[in-house]
Design a protein around this motif. Structure first.
Motif, PDB file in Angstrom:
ATOM      1  N   PHE A 207       0.835  -1.206   0.000  1.00  0.00           N
ATOM      2  CA  PHE A 207       0.000   0.000   0.000  1.00  0.00           C
ATOM      3  C   PHE A 207       0.861   1.244   0.000  1.00  0.00           C
ATOM      4  O   PHE A 207       0.487   2.264  -0.591  1.00  0.00           O
ATOM      5  CB  PHE A 207      -0.934   0.000   1.208  1.00  0.00           C
ATOM      6  CG  PHE A 207      -1.989  -1.057   1.136  1.00  0.00           C
ATOM      7  CD1 PHE A 207      -2.363  -1.582  -0.089  1.00  0.00           C
ATOM      8  CD2 PHE A 207      -2.603  -1.530   2.271  1.00  0.00           C
ATOM      9  CE1 PHE A 207      -3.333  -2.555  -0.169  1.00  0.00           C
ATOM     10  CE2 PHE A 207      -3.570  -2.505   2.197  1.00  0.00           C
ATOM     11  CZ  PHE A 207      -3.933  -3.025   0.980  1.00  0.00           C
ATOM     12  N   PHE A 258      -8.266   4.494   0.157  1.00  0.00           N
ATOM     13  CA  PHE A 258      -8.183   4.633   1.607  1.00  0.00           C
ATOM     14  C   PHE A 258      -9.468   4.197   2.292  1.00  0.00           C
ATOM     15  O   PHE A 258      -9.439   3.742   3.431  1.00  0.00           O
ATOM     16  CB  PHE A 258      -7.846   6.077   1.990  1.00  0.00           C
ATOM     17  CG  PHE A 258      -6.397   6.271   2.234  1.00  0.00           C
ATOM     18  CD1 PHE A 258      -5.881   6.159   3.501  1.00  0.00           C
ATOM     19  CD2 PHE A 258      -5.533   6.521   1.188  1.00  0.00           C
ATOM     20  CE1 PHE A 258      -4.528   6.300   3.728  1.00  0.00           C
ATOM     21  CE2 PHE A 258      -4.189   6.666   1.401  1.00  0.00           C
ATOM     22  CZ  PHE A 258      -3.678   6.560   2.675  1.00  0.00           C
ATOM     23  N   PHE A 262      -7.693  -0.284   1.068  1.00  0.00           N
ATOM     24  CA  PHE A 262      -6.706  -0.427   2.135  1.00  0.00           C
ATOM     25  C   PHE A 262      -7.329  -0.886   3.451  1.00  0.00           C
ATOM     26  O   PHE A 262      -6.612  -1.204   4.383  1.00  0.00           O
ATOM     27  CB  PHE A 262      -5.993   0.905   2.397  1.00  0.00           C
ATOM     28  CG  PHE A 262      -5.142   1.390   1.277  1.00  0.00           C
ATOM     29  CD1 PHE A 262      -5.046   0.696   0.090  1.00  0.00           C
ATOM     30  CD2 PHE A 262      -4.409   2.557   1.413  1.00  0.00           C
ATOM     31  CE1 PHE A 262      -4.249   1.164  -0.940  1.00  0.00           C
ATOM     32  CE2 PHE A 262      -3.609   3.033   0.384  1.00  0.00           C
ATOM     33  CZ  PHE A 262      -3.537   2.331  -0.791  1.00  0.00           C
ATOM     34  N   THR A 265      -7.154   0.510   7.120  1.00  0.00           N
ATOM     35  CA  THR A 265      -5.966   1.241   6.688  1.00  0.00           C
ATOM     36  C   THR A 265      -4.888   1.223   7.770  1.00  0.00           C
ATOM     37  O   THR A 265      -5.192   1.506   8.927  1.00  0.00           O
ATOM     38  CB  THR A 265      -6.337   2.695   6.372  1.00  0.00           C
ATOM     39  OG1 THR A 265      -7.515   2.693   5.609  1.00  0.00           O
ATOM     40  CG2 THR A 265      -5.239   3.381   5.618  1.00  0.00           C
ATOM     41  N   ALA A 316      -9.654  10.214   7.736  1.00  0.00           N
ATOM     42  CA  ALA A 316     -10.237   8.869   7.657  1.00  0.00           C
ATOM     43  C   ALA A 316     -11.517   8.699   8.466  1.00  0.00           C
ATOM     44  O   ALA A 316     -11.631   7.801   9.288  1.00  0.00           O
ATOM     45  CB  ALA A 316      -9.207   7.821   8.083  1.00  0.00           C
TER      46      ALA A 316
END
Lengths: 485, 128
Positions: A207, A258, A262, A265, A316
């Protein structure tokens, strides 16, 4: 379901027809205008469909998942496609004027449509290798547009753009190869599920590589060198198209990966992205403060604004993602508008360099008002769009306890005001350095003003009545893979 | 076998990176081409080096036996075509730059970003 593919097929077909009609400029212009209008209608229809029915997916050849190549139009993708179609229409309208339009050349229209096709497909694709293909399509069309004219400074800019962007694309391809080797998948959803089962260290490495490639594409600190090295050699309409589309591809994929690919994440990547965002905001705005050429100032501001979007992604959370989407849409319209204003300023006052121009407030008050509206929107003065975007980002960073990031975002806002005030004082208020200067009589500026007015209207509408757009970005963030309850 | 390929990959990518960092324009491009080919090789090996038999199901069989993974081959073919097209473009670009600038030294190629004589302000460009 074919509607999902139309924003890609229409500009590709238009590009092909334009290339065939290269020896007949009038016919080529007609085809290009028709293609752009059809694309705008398709984009509107797609957005309407996605709004009513949710994310639309198209699997090529009706292969079962995860074998088929998937195109998925979610709200964010559909909105970006609409924006691309709108920007293409404005740029083509601008071409009908004499305000720093790109010099007529047989390759111009095919390349512009090709650029839009590549970016629209990159906004819609849900397949990692397909994404690489569309990155390459936009890269080659952008290169073609950069070398139009063939002067040494343009070729120099094209070379720097080529080398740095090709390096980014190669990194993306390496990440694709390694991810495919590790999981055996290419489809975003299947890849995300398979990657969640990988060893954490391997995930971090893969990633990290993908993130690096996407950060080059979105012009983030310290990988942004290609952007200020090349943007200032482009004519105004092409520059507006570039600024609205190119960096947004990286941002769009970054946001999707994201939230979905991922997930969960790695925290290290999020923290890293936050710091990269902080330095992008700072270096962009400081670079802009150094420069005196209008296009260079605005190009450096692009880096700073990309920093804001990255900060929102690094937070996020659903609110952070909504803020990122809002800011990306706001930035595309406002920055493209400012580049177009710069084109008009150059045409009226004779130069892009602020040290050689002035006196435009007395000579062209209408242009001054348009610039002021867009500049205030970029800085983030209420009630314009920039204010809402920055408010969402700063609030979310304070809510999450990231006080340093939020405070930097606020400080950078003040420095943005400094640059915009510099343009205002130097280009509009200061008398022209040449005592005998008269504003140049530009034969056809009406199409340019209409295109610019359209962008200003969109900004004003979104800024004065933000509820609908805020609701839209909230549902767009919820529609992202793994994006919400 | 996989170790030999990995070693070759490492050497090609290292050589490509070294050349891409060169100040000589053509060396820089050759470096990028090497880098691209190295990564194409990486993409090819992402399907594992299992067999060299073509993935064809015979007339009297129902399932595919031992065969090569066709997907990375299709992917790498696409990537090769794209990198070849970009190579052609970059060579023409480099040739034109060398003709116009009269030099292939990248450190002296500052047409788009002229160096400033002023300590605090950027250079004033003549053309707009």
């Amino acid at each position: 379901m074919i509607l999902t593919l139309l924003p890609l097929l229409v500009p590709l077909a238009t590009a092909l027809l334009c290339a065939l009609a290269r020896s007949m400029p009038r016919l080529q212009r007609g085809i290009s205008a028709g293609g752009a209008l059809v694309l705008l209608l398709c984009a509107l229809a797609l957005l309407h469909q996605v709004l009513t029915h949710g994310t639309m997916t198209l699997i090529a050849g009706n292969w079962p998942l995860p074998f088929g190549i998937v195109f998925a139009a979610d709200l964010f993708g559909a909105a970006l496609v609409l924006l691309a179609a709108l920007m293409l229409c404005v740029a083509l309208l601008w071409q009908a004027s004499d305000a720093d339009a790109a010099p007529a050349s047989p390759g111009l229209y095919p390349l512009m449509h090709g650029l839009v096709a590549g970016s629209a497909a990159a906004f819609l694709t849900a397949d990692l290798f397909n994404l690489y293909i569309w990155f390459e399509v936009t890269l080659i069309c952008a290169l073609g547009l950069l070398v139009q004219g063939g002067a040494l400074r343009q070729l120099d800019a094209a070379l720097k753009y080529f080398v740095l962007n090709l390096f980014g694309t190669l990194l993306l391809l390496a990440a694709v190869a390694l991810l495919h080797g590790a999981t055996g998948q290419l489809n975003f959803t299947a890849l995300g599920e398979a990657a969640a089962r990988l060893d954490p260290a391997v995930r971090l490495l893969l990633f990290g590589l993908l993130l690096l490639a996407l950060l080059i594409k979105s012009a983030a600190f310290p990988l942004f060198a290609w952007l200020p090295a090349s943007y200032h050699t482009l004519p105004a309409p092409v520059l507006a198209l570039f600024s609205a589309l190119l960096t947004k591809i990286g941002i769009c994929v970054l946001l999707r990966s994201f939230t979905g690919l991922f997930a969960p994440t790695p925290v290290l990547l999020l923290t890293l992205l936050g710091w990269i965002a902080l330095f992008s905001m700072l270096t962009g705005v400081l670079g802009a403060a150094y420069h005196w050429d209008l296009r260079r100032i605005l190009a450096f501001h692009t880096i700073s604004q990309i920093g804001y979007i990255l900060l929102a992604i690094a937070l996020a959370s659903p609110a952070g993602n909504a803020a990122a989407i809002f800011f990306a849409l706001h930035h595309s319209v406002v920055k493209a508008g400012l580049f177009l204003v710069a084109g008009l300023i150059c045409r009226q006052a004779g130069h892009y360099d602020l040290r050689r121009i002035g006196g435009l407030y007395a000579a062209r008050p209408g242009l001054a008002v348009l610039f002021l509206l867009l500049a205030l929107a970029l800085v983030g003065i209420p009630p314009f769009t920039g204010f809402w975007g920055k408010y969402l980002i700063v609030r979310e960073s304070f809510v999450q306890g990231e006080y340093l990031w939020g405070a930097t975002a606020l400080t950078v806002g003040f420095l943005t005001l400094y640059s915009m005030a510099k343009i205002w004082l130097q280009a509009f208020w200061k008398p022209h350095p040449d005592k005998n200067w008269q504003p140049s009589v530009v034969p056809r500026t009406t199409p340019a003003y209409v295109g610019l007015g359209l962008l200003v209207l969109v900004t004003l509408w979104a800024g004065l009545l933000p509820e609908r757009l805020l609701l839209f970005v909230t549902s767009a963030a919820a529609a992202l893979p793994g994006g919400g309850p | 076998m996989i170790w030999a390929i990995a070693l070759a990959l490492g050497i090609v990518i290292a050589a490509g990176t070294y050349l891409a960092l060169s100040r000589d324009l053509l060396r820089c491009l050759i470096g990028l081409v090497l880098l691209g080919n190295g990564i194409n090789l990486l993409l090819f090996t992402s399907g594992r080096l299992s067999s060299s038999l073509p993935p064809v199901i015979g007339a009297d069989e129902m399932v595919l036996g031992v065969a090569a993974n066709p997907l990375p081959q299709a992917l790498v073919l696409t990537a090769i075509v794209i990198s070849f097209a970009l190579l052609c473009f970059s060579l023409v670009l480099a040739l034109r730059i060398i003709q116009l600038a009269g030099s292939d030294d990248l450190t002296r190629l500052r047409a788009a970003e002229p160096t400033s004589q002023d300590a605090v302000k950027p250079a004033l460009e003549e053309e707009s």
